[in-house]
Design a protein around this motif. Structure first.
Motif, PDB file in Angstrom:
ATOM      1  N   MET B   1       6.879  -4.190   6.504  1.00 37.75           N
ATOM      2  CA  MET B   1       6.213  -3.006   5.940  1.00 37.75           C
ATOM      3  C   MET B   1       5.467  -2.253   7.031  1.00 37.75           C
ATOM      4  SD  MET B   1       3.175  -2.782   3.106  1.00 37.75           S
ATOM      5  CE  MET B   1       4.038  -3.383   1.676  1.00 37.75           C
ATOM      6  N   LEU B   2       5.643  -0.971   7.072  1.00 36.84           N
ATOM      7  CA  LEU B   2       4.918  -0.136   8.032  1.00 36.84           C
ATOM      8  C   LEU B   2       3.475   0.021   7.553  1.00 36.84           C
ATOM      9  CD1 LEU B   2       4.805   2.040  10.339  1.00 36.84           C
ATOM     10  CD2 LEU B   2       5.538   3.689   8.633  1.00 36.84           C
ATOM     11  N   ALA B   3       2.506  -0.229   8.402  1.00 37.64           N
ATOM     12  CA  ALA B   3       1.109  -0.064   8.021  1.00 37.64           C
ATOM     13  C   ALA B   3       0.468   0.995   8.916  1.00 37.64           C
ATOM     14  CB  ALA B   3       0.373  -1.392   8.163  1.00 37.64           C
ATOM     15  N   LEU B   4      -0.099   2.013   8.333  1.00 35.21           N
ATOM     16  CA  LEU B   4      -0.755   3.085   9.087  1.00 35.21           C
ATOM     17  C   LEU B   4      -2.211   3.164   8.658  1.00 35.21           C
ATOM     18  CD1 LEU B   4       1.934   5.902   8.601  1.00 35.21           C
ATOM     19  CD2 LEU B   4       1.661   4.425  10.587  1.00 35.21           C
ATOM     20  N   SER B   5      -3.116   3.280   9.590  1.00 28.91           N
ATOM     21  CA  SER B   5      -4.526   3.476   9.239  1.00 28.91           C
ATOM     22  C   SER B   5      -4.803   4.967   9.111  1.00 28.91           C
ATOM     23  CB  SER B   5      -5.425   2.894  10.338  1.00 28.91           C
ATOM     24  OG  SER B   5      -5.258   1.510  10.393  1.00 28.91           O
ATOM     25  N   ARG B   6      -5.496   5.332   8.043  1.00 39.53           N
ATOM     26  CA  ARG B   6      -5.820   6.733   7.805  1.00 39.53           C
ATOM     27  C   ARG B   6      -7.282   6.858   7.404  1.00 39.53           C
ATOM     28  NH1 ARG B   6      -2.818  10.620   9.334  1.00 39.53           N
ATOM     29  NH2 ARG B   6      -3.711   9.415  11.030  1.00 39.53           N
ATOM     30  N   ILE B  12      -0.183  11.355   5.100  1.00 37.20           N
ATOM     31  CA  ILE B  12       1.078  10.786   5.599  1.00 37.20           C
ATOM     32  C   ILE B  12       2.191  11.634   5.003  1.00 37.20           C
ATOM     33  CG2 ILE B  12       2.653   8.830   5.343  1.00 37.20           C
ATOM     34  CD1 ILE B  12       0.114   7.050   5.273  1.00 37.20           C
ATOM     35  N   ILE B  14       6.192  11.765   4.095  1.00 35.60           N
ATOM     36  CA  ILE B  14       7.413  10.968   3.944  1.00 35.60           C
ATOM     37  C   ILE B  14       8.567  11.935   3.751  1.00 35.60           C
ATOM     38  CG2 ILE B  14       8.576   9.212   2.565  1.00 35.60           C
ATOM     39  CD1 ILE B  14       5.793   8.191   1.758  1.00 35.60           C
TER      40      ILE B  14
END
Lengths: 155, 74
Positions: B1-6, B12, B14
């Motif tokens: 799973m891609l995890a991005l901090s925001r 984001i 998509i």
């Protein structure tokens, strides 16, 4: 064309009775062709029908017209979700809800949250989650059926 | 799973037309704004799972035509 079915053996189905579900059915992806089957004497109206998959004979979902068990059923649906089915009108729209029948018949339910919507002109269908928060996935219909049958006896 | 901090207010994207924005963070709850074409259904996963389960259950019912006809018509 001859198709095999879950409950009715092999039947001869006219091509124009095939309904395409371009997005399939939630949880049963990979199948796109279905038809509606029912078993009634001539002149009777079916209460219960089956959404029979053409590609997988073992896949058939009991379905019914929700108005029979919930006469004020009036789901709110985002128009854009229906555009893939082609132009809809009161004349060509068919609405069915799935019927779940556990061993204990008093626990029979229909899914008011995600009806099947079919355009009878384009013969395309889809299953849509409706926006109404008060329509449950498991809506018990045992009492409604009992009343319906009693009313029929009085006729 | 891609995890991005925001951070709050950040987004984001998509594909070309789906945008998720972090609107609010309160304790362990996050409010997410979703901008997507109306033709794309957006589901709360637990309700989506209820529906997939219900479909599978309805399809796997061993109730025969006779049982159902008795229940509804007779």
């Amino acid at each position: 064309m001859l198709i095999r079915t879950k409950h009715f053996g092999e039947i001869d189905l006219e091509e124009n009775k095939i309904i395409e579900f371009p997005q399939g059915i939630m949880g049963l992806e990979g199948y796109n062709k279905y038809t509606i089957l029912y078993d009634i004497e001539e002149g009777e109206k079916p209460t219960i029908s089956w959404l029979q998959c053409i590609e997988e004979p073992g896949l058939a979902i009991p379905v019914m017209n929700p108005l029979i068990v919930k006469s004020d059923y009036n789901p709110t649906i985002e128009d854009a979700l229906l555009t893939p089915l082609g132009e809809m009108s009161n004349e060509n729209v068919l609405v069915f809800v799935s019927v779940t029948v556990p061993e204990d018949m008093t626990k029979v339910t229909v899914n008011l949250k995600a009806p099947f919507i079919i355009n009878s002109d384009t013969r395309k269908g889809c299953q849509i989650m409706v926006e109404n928060n008060d329509y449950p996935v498991k809506y018990n219909i045992y009492e409604a059926i009992r009343k319906m049958k009693e009313a029929r006896k009085e006729d | 799973m891609l995890a991005l901090s925001r951070k709050i207010g950040e987004s984001i994207i998509i594909g070309n037309d789906i945008e998720l924005t972090i609107l609010e963070v309160k304790g362990d709850q996050v409010k997410i704004g979703i901008n997507a074409p109306k033709s794309i259904p957006v589901y709360r996963k637990e309700i989506y799972l209820q529906i997939t389960d219900s479909n599978k259950e309805a399809a796997s019912s061993e109730a025969t035509v006779d049982i159902l006809m008795n229940l509804f018509q007779k």
